[in-house]
Structure formats: structure tokens, C-alpha cells
Design a protein around this motif. Structure first.
Motif, mmCIF file in Angstrom:
data_model
loop_
_atom_site.group_PDB
_atom_site.id
_atom_site.type_symbol
_atom_site.label_atom_id
_atom_site.label_comp_id
_atom_site.label_asym_id
_atom_site.label_seq_id
_atom_site.Cartn_x
_atom_site.Cartn_y
_atom_site.Cartn_z
ATOM 1 N N ILE A 273 0.862 -1.176 0.000
ATOM 2 C CA ILE A 273 0.000 0.000 0.000
ATOM 3 C C ILE A 273 0.899 1.227 0.000
ATOM 4 O O ILE A 273 1.859 1.303 0.776
ATOM 5 C CB ILE A 273 -0.966 0.020 1.206
ATOM 6 N N SER A 274 0.637 2.156 -0.897
ATOM 7 C CA SER A 274 1.460 3.357 -0.968
ATOM 8 C C SER A 274 1.098 4.312 0.159
ATOM 9 O O SER A 274 0.046 4.188 0.799
ATOM 10 C CB SER A 274 1.278 4.043 -2.324
ATOM 11 N N GLU A 275 1.974 5.272 0.382
ATOM 12 C CA GLU A 275 1.711 6.254 1.440
ATOM 13 C C GLU A 275 0.514 7.135 1.075
ATOM 14 O O GLU A 275 -0.248 7.553 1.951
ATOM 15 C CB GLU A 275 2.965 7.090 1.684
ATOM 16 N N ASN A 276 0.315 7.407 -0.211
ATOM 17 C CA ASN A 276 -0.857 8.186 -0.625
ATOM 18 C C ASN A 276 -2.152 7.417 -0.359
ATOM 19 O O ASN A 276 -3.150 7.981 0.112
ATOM 20 C CB ASN A 276 -0.755 8.554 -2.109
ATOM 21 N N GLN A 277 -2.144 6.114 -0.655
ATOM 22 C CA GLN A 277 -3.332 5.305 -0.390
ATOM 23 C C GLN A 277 -3.596 5.206 1.114
ATOM 24 O O GLN A 277 -4.749 5.217 1.553
ATOM 25 C CB GLN A 277 -3.145 3.911 -0.987
ATOM 26 N N PHE A 278 -2.523 5.113 1.893
ATOM 27 C CA PHE A 278 -2.683 5.053 3.347
ATOM 28 C C PHE A 278 -3.282 6.354 3.874
ATOM 29 O O PHE A 278 -4.113 6.356 4.776
ATOM 30 C CB PHE A 278 -1.319 4.794 3.989
ATOM 31 N N GLN A 279 -2.879 7.500 3.286
ATOM 32 C CA GLN A 279 -3.453 8.787 3.689
ATOM 33 C C GLN A 279 -4.954 8.831 3.415
ATOM 34 O O GLN A 279 -5.734 9.327 4.238
ATOM 35 C CB GLN A 279 -2.759 9.928 2.936
ATOM 36 N N LEU A 280 -5.373 8.279 2.265
ATOM 37 C CA LEU A 280 -6.799 8.283 1.925
ATOM 38 C C LEU A 280 -7.590 7.455 2.933
ATOM 39 O O LEU A 280 -8.707 7.833 3.323
ATOM 40 C CB LEU A 280 -6.995 7.734 0.506
ATOM 41 N N LEU A 281 -7.025 6.337 3.376
ATOM 42 C CA LEU A 281 -7.718 5.536 4.386
ATOM 43 C C LEU A 281 -7.836 6.286 5.703
ATOM 44 O O LEU A 281 -8.866 6.224 6.384
ATOM 45 C CB LEU A 281 -6.966 4.218 4.605
ATOM 46 N N LEU A 282 -6.784 7.024 6.079
ATOM 47 C CA LEU A 282 -6.846 7.811 7.314
ATOM 48 C C LEU A 282 -7.902 8.909 7.213
ATOM 49 O O LEU A 282 -8.603 9.204 8.185
ATOM 50 C CB LEU A 282 -5.478 8.426 7.616
ATOM 51 N N GLN A 288 -15.284 8.869 9.560
ATOM 52 C CA GLN A 288 -16.013 7.779 10.214
ATOM 53 C C GLN A 288 -16.629 6.799 9.222
ATOM 54 O O GLN A 288 -17.579 6.096 9.544
ATOM 55 C CB GLN A 288 -17.096 8.318 11.158
ATOM 56 N N SER A 289 -16.046 6.748 8.012
ATOM 57 C CA SER A 289 -16.487 5.738 7.057
ATOM 58 C C SER A 289 -15.568 4.518 7.059
ATOM 59 O O SER A 289 -15.864 3.513 6.435
ATOM 60 C CB SER A 289 -16.528 6.335 5.643
ATOM 61 N N LYS A 290 -14.430 4.618 7.763
ATOM 62 C CA LYS A 290 -13.515 3.490 7.949
ATOM 63 C C LYS A 290 -13.144 3.408 9.429
ATOM 64 O O LYS A 290 -13.282 4.382 10.167
ATOM 65 C CB LYS A 290 -12.234 3.668 7.120
ATOM 66 N N THR A 291 -12.662 2.218 9.837
ATOM 67 C CA THR A 291 -12.177 2.022 11.201
ATOM 68 C C THR A 291 -10.790 1.406 11.141
ATOM 69 O O THR A 291 -10.283 1.082 10.058
ATOM 70 C CB THR A 291 -13.117 1.100 12.006
ATOM 71 N N LYS A 292 -10.193 1.224 12.306
ATOM 72 C CA LYS A 292 -8.837 0.658 12.337
ATOM 73 C C LYS A 292 -8.808 -0.761 11.783
ATOM 74 O O LYS A 292 -7.781 -1.216 11.269
ATOM 75 C CB LYS A 292 -8.283 0.681 13.761
ATOM 76 N N GLU A 293 -9.952 -1.478 11.850
ATOM 77 C CA GLU A 293 -9.984 -2.843 11.334
ATOM 78 C C GLU A 293 -9.779 -2.895 9.824
ATOM 79 O O GLU A 293 -9.386 -3.927 9.284
ATOM 80 C CB GLU A 293 -11.312 -3.527 11.697
ATOM 81 N N ASP A 294 -10.055 -1.785 9.115
ATOM 82 C CA ASP A 294 -9.844 -1.767 7.665
ATOM 83 C C ASP A 294 -8.364 -1.760 7.302
ATOM 84 O O ASP A 294 -8.015 -1.913 6.129
ATOM 85 C CB ASP A 294 -10.533 -0.534 7.064
ATOM 86 N N PHE A 295 -7.473 -1.573 8.291
ATOM 87 C CA PHE A 295 -6.040 -1.587 8.044
ATOM 88 C C PHE A 295 -5.437 -2.950 8.354
ATOM 89 O O PHE A 295 -4.221 -3.127 8.275
ATOM 90 C CB PHE A 295 -5.340 -0.531 8.917
ATOM 91 N N SER A 296 -6.274 -3.938 8.729
ATOM 92 C CA SER A 296 -5.777 -5.209 9.257
ATOM 93 C C SER A 296 -4.798 -5.894 8.309
ATOM 94 O O SER A 296 -3.736 -6.344 8.717
ATOM 95 C CB SER A 296 -6.961 -6.130 9.557
ATOM 96 N N LYS A 297 -5.136 -5.968 7.021
ATOM 97 C CA LYS A 297 -4.278 -6.714 6.102
ATOM 98 C C LYS A 297 -2.948 -6.011 5.850
ATOM 99 O O LYS A 297 -1.972 -6.641 5.435
ATOM 100 C CB LYS A 297 -5.003 -6.961 4.784
ATOM 101 N N TYR A 298 -2.895 -4.703 6.102
ATOM 102 C CA TYR A 298 -1.643 -3.968 5.901
ATOM 103 C C TYR A 298 -0.797 -3.943 7.170
ATOM 104 O O TYR A 298 0.419 -3.759 7.098
ATOM 105 C CB TYR A 298 -1.921 -2.528 5.465
ATOM 106 N N THR A 299 -1.431 -4.124 8.345
ATOM 107 C CA THR A 299 -0.703 -4.103 9.619
ATOM 108 C C THR A 299 -0.581 -5.496 10.219
ATOM 109 O O THR A 299 -0.100 -5.620 11.346
ATOM 110 C CB THR A 299 -1.408 -3.174 10.629
ATOM 111 N N CYS A 300 -1.037 -6.516 9.464
ATOM 112 C CA CYS A 300 -0.996 -7.907 9.944
ATOM 113 C C CYS A 300 -1.763 -8.064 11.259
ATOM 114 O O CYS A 300 -1.345 -8.797 12.163
ATOM 115 C CB CYS A 300 0.449 -8.381 10.099
ATOM 116 N N GLY A 301 -2.877 -7.318 11.369
ATOM 117 C CA GLY A 301 -3.743 -7.445 12.536
ATOM 118 C C GLY A 301 -3.264 -6.727 13.773
ATOM 119 O O GLY A 301 -3.882 -6.844 14.829
ATOM 120 N N ASN A 302 -2.176 -5.957 13.668
ATOM 121 C CA ASN A 302 -1.647 -5.226 14.832
ATOM 122 C C ASN A 302 -2.145 -3.785 14.804
ATOM 123 O O ASN A 302 -1.960 -3.079 13.809
ATOM 124 C CB ASN A 302 -0.118 -5.248 14.802
ATOM 125 N N TYR A 303 -2.810 -3.350 15.895
ATOM 126 C CA TYR A 303 -3.304 -1.975 15.984
ATOM 127 C C TYR A 303 -2.626 -1.191 17.108
ATOM 128 O O TYR A 303 -3.040 -0.078 17.413
ATOM 129 C CB TYR A 303 -4.824 -1.975 16.243
#
Length: 362
Positions: A273-282, A288-303
Motif C-alpha cells: 500500500i502506498s503512502e498516498n493510499q494510506f493517507q486516503l484511508l486515514l 467515520q467511514s472506515k475504522t482501524k480494522e480496515d487496516f488489518s491486512k496492511y498491519t498484519c492485525g496489529n493496531y
């Protein structure tokens, strides 16, 4: 007589100012409110306690502090190094200089607890992403040929293998083969490009060689039927149909052992995932249309990995997501940190929050 009593009471209330009565009632309600508020906030100061989570307690290490106080409602942390006070429950902090520091925690604005922490200067921190990963079996037998492979993100031009049996450098090839002559636990060490700061190690258990029973049983073979009964009659030679079929199947090159080992590791990697794509998710988290769980596959489930916010505050990723929710944010810069499995394990972000008509750093 009853008539006179009623008349005196009505005369008393007629002289009583209603405003005085309202003020009296308000003061009583405020007293009750203050009493319940103090009762709700009350804690036993003898139960105030926090833990310190640190691997080496050295300069530059990110250290976690966790409050264990029951019924705590507010916190004020002083890390003893003249940095800004922190007001979250479980903050992260990094010390820039060695020394002995007094950490002070004030809970609910009344109870104070202190602990002493010694920070040492053990040299620069080791970057785990620069440590090569040794790929080899963990249990082998004496005399068994073992193929050693590795995974490394950078460019390698020299290799130093020590297999833990001779006590010295054993091999300088990229993918060596070695067999142990004695049983026991052997520690393999591996250095790439002469960088002993990022040395890799792996323990291998060598089992004794199995004893093989070579005694041949003295048994006679009895022919149950005549050999002629198992022969087929002669016929006209025919072409094997599989030979014609195999002519039209394209050849697929076989995978080398090195490619196979590397492929197995890469299959377990997190997606890119690029840094620009990561910014869009943030930004979606802020909306409030995304949560931390939407980052699971990029963080290997670590929050719970650290986030450095605006070069002054360190917090966990889960807390950061809660902090930016329902806010208008403008991200100026973002830098991701990944491990050897491509999992995001931290990032540095600089952003502003819109308050009223102006943008300010959060």
C-alpha cells in the motif's frame, strides 16, 4: 385554634420571598451534586500504580506506560525529562538522553504515584528490518546434509556463516550445505556484508543418528504359481498414446530450492500500500467511514504499533484512529515503517485539524 395556626402559617409564607427560597433549593442541589461527584471520583490512593514496558530501557527506545489504578478517570503523566505533560491512560514515550528519571502519575487530580526509571546509552538501536532471516530446519540428524538459505531485503555481496560446531567461521558462500558430526543444540550465526551490528542467529537441534538393524531374516521364498502364468502373449507393437499427448504440453521450468523458499516467505507478506493510499484511508477514518480494522491486512492485525504525531507526540495506532474521528484533517506528510513481512509497524505523520475557520496542528 386550628384556624389561628393556619392563619399564622399563611402569613409566614406570604412574607417569604420566593427568590430566597429558589436560592436555598439551588444551594441544596449543588451540595448534593458536589457530594456525589466527589464520591464518584474517589479512589484509594494506595491503589495507584502503573507498569513500565521496555525491552532494554535505552536511549531512543519507545517505552510504554500502563496505568493499573481501579476507578481512574483522569491521568497526568510527567516523565521527568522536561517534556510536555501527557493526559491519556497508557502513553508511549521516548527518552533522548541517558540518566535516572522520576516518572510521576497523578490520577483523578488528587492521588500521585512515582517510579524511578534508569535510561542507559547502549549505542544506536538495531533496525530489525536489516537483520537477515535464516531459513533452515530446526531439527536435524547427525550426518544429514542441511541446505541453508536466507531472506534479506537489501543487496548482499558477502556472507559469513558459522554453524555453531567449530566455534569459528565455517562458510562464505551464499547458500551453503553443512552436516553436523555431533548431537546437541547448535547456534547458527549469519552476517551479511560484514555488518555485525545486524547479526542473525538460529538454534538447531541435532539428534543422534538412528541405528539401523541390518540383520537379514533367513526366510525362503516359495513360488505359489509358475512364472509362465504371469507372462502376456506376444502382440503387435503399438505406440504409447501418452507419448503423443505429452508432446503438446508446454514445459514448465522447475522451481529451484532457493526460489521455493523465497516464494514461501513472500506468500506470507502483507499486501503493498502506498503512502498516498494510506493517507486516503486515514481521511476515511476521520470521516467515520472506515475504522482501524480496515487496516488489518496492511498491519498484519496489529493496531498497537507507535504513531509519531506532528514530531512531538507518540501514541498507539488504535488511539490515533479514535483521536481523528469526526474531525476535518489535512495531512501534510506521512512516512510508513514496515518489517521484513511488509507489515506496517509504525509511521510518522504531520497534519492539521480545522477548528472554526483556521487550520491548526493537533
Amino acid at each position: 385554634m386550628n384556624y389561628n395556626r393556619k392563619r399564622s402559617l399563611s402569613k409566614f409564607f406570604s412574607k417569604l420571598d420566593i427568590r430566597v427560597l429558589l436560592v436555598f433549593i439551588i444551594l441544596i442541589l449543588m451540595a448534593f451534586f458536589f457530594f456525589f461527584f466527589q464520591y464518584y471520583r474517589h479512589i484509594d490512593c494506595r491503589q495507584v500504580y502503573f507498569t513500565i514496558e521496555a525491552e532494554r530501557k535505552q536511549v531512543g527506545e519507545i517505552i510504554g506506560f500502563k496505568d493499573q489504578t481501579p476507578n481512574a478517570r483522569s491521568w497526568k503523566w510527567d516523565f521527568g525529562d522536561k517534556t510536555e505533560k501527557r493526559f491519556e491512560k497508557d502513553p508511549l514515550h521516548k527518552y533522548e538522553k541517558p540518566g535516572v528519571y522520576t516518572i510521576t502519575l497523578e490520577v483523578n487530580g488528587s492521588c500521585v504515584f512515582q517510579r524511578i526509571l534508569e535510561i542507559r546509552d547502549l549505542g544506536r538501536l538495531v533496525d530489525s528490518t536489516k537483520i537477515p532471516k535464516i531459513i533452515a530446519p530446526t531439527v536435524v540428524e547427525v550426518g544429514q546434509n542441511i541446505e541453508f538459505y536466507y531472506k534479506y531485503r537489501g543487496e548482499a555481496f558477502s556472507w559469513e556463516w558459522s554453524f555453531g560446531e567449530t566455534g569459528q567461521l565455517d562458510n562464505t558462500s551464499e547458500f551453503p550445505v553443512y552436516s553436523y558430526s555431533t548431537p546437541g543444540i547448535k547456534r547458527v550465526t549469519f552476517v551479511i556484508n560484514g555488518d555485525v551490528t545486524h547479526i542473525s542467529s538460529k538454534d538447531i537441534f541435532v539428534k543422534p543418528r538412528k541405528l539401523i538393524n541390518t540383520k537379514i531374516k533367513d526366510t525362503a521364498y516359495t513360488v505359489e504359481k509358475a512364472a509362465e502364468l504371469f507372462t502376456l502373449p506376444k502382440g503387435t507393437p503399438q505406440k504409447d498414446p501418452m507419448e503423443e499427448f505429452m508432446r503438446y504440453i508446454p514445459g514448465v521450468p522447475l522451481e529451484t530450492p532457493v526460489q521455493k523458499k523465497i516464494r514461501e516467505i513472500e506468500e506470507n507478506k502483507a499486501p503493498d500500500i502506498s503512502e498516498n493510499q494510506f493517507q486516503l484511508l486515514l481521511l476515511d477514518v476521520a470521516k467515520q467511514s472506515k475504522t482501524k480494522e480496515d487496516f488489518s491486512k496492511y498491519t498484519c492485525g496489529n493496531y498497537e504499533f507507535p504513531v509519531i504525531k506532528n514530531n512531538k507526540t507518540i501514541m498507539r495506532f488504535s488511539e490515533f484512529c479514535e483521536n481523528i474521528q469526526n474531525k476535518k484533517i489535512k495531512i501534510e506528510s506521512l512516512r510508513l515503517t514496515r518489517n521484513n513481512k511488509n507489515c506496517i509497524e509504525g509511521f510518522t505523520i504531520k497534519y492539521k485539524v480545522k477548528k472554526g475557520f483556521i487550520w491548526i496542528y493537533d
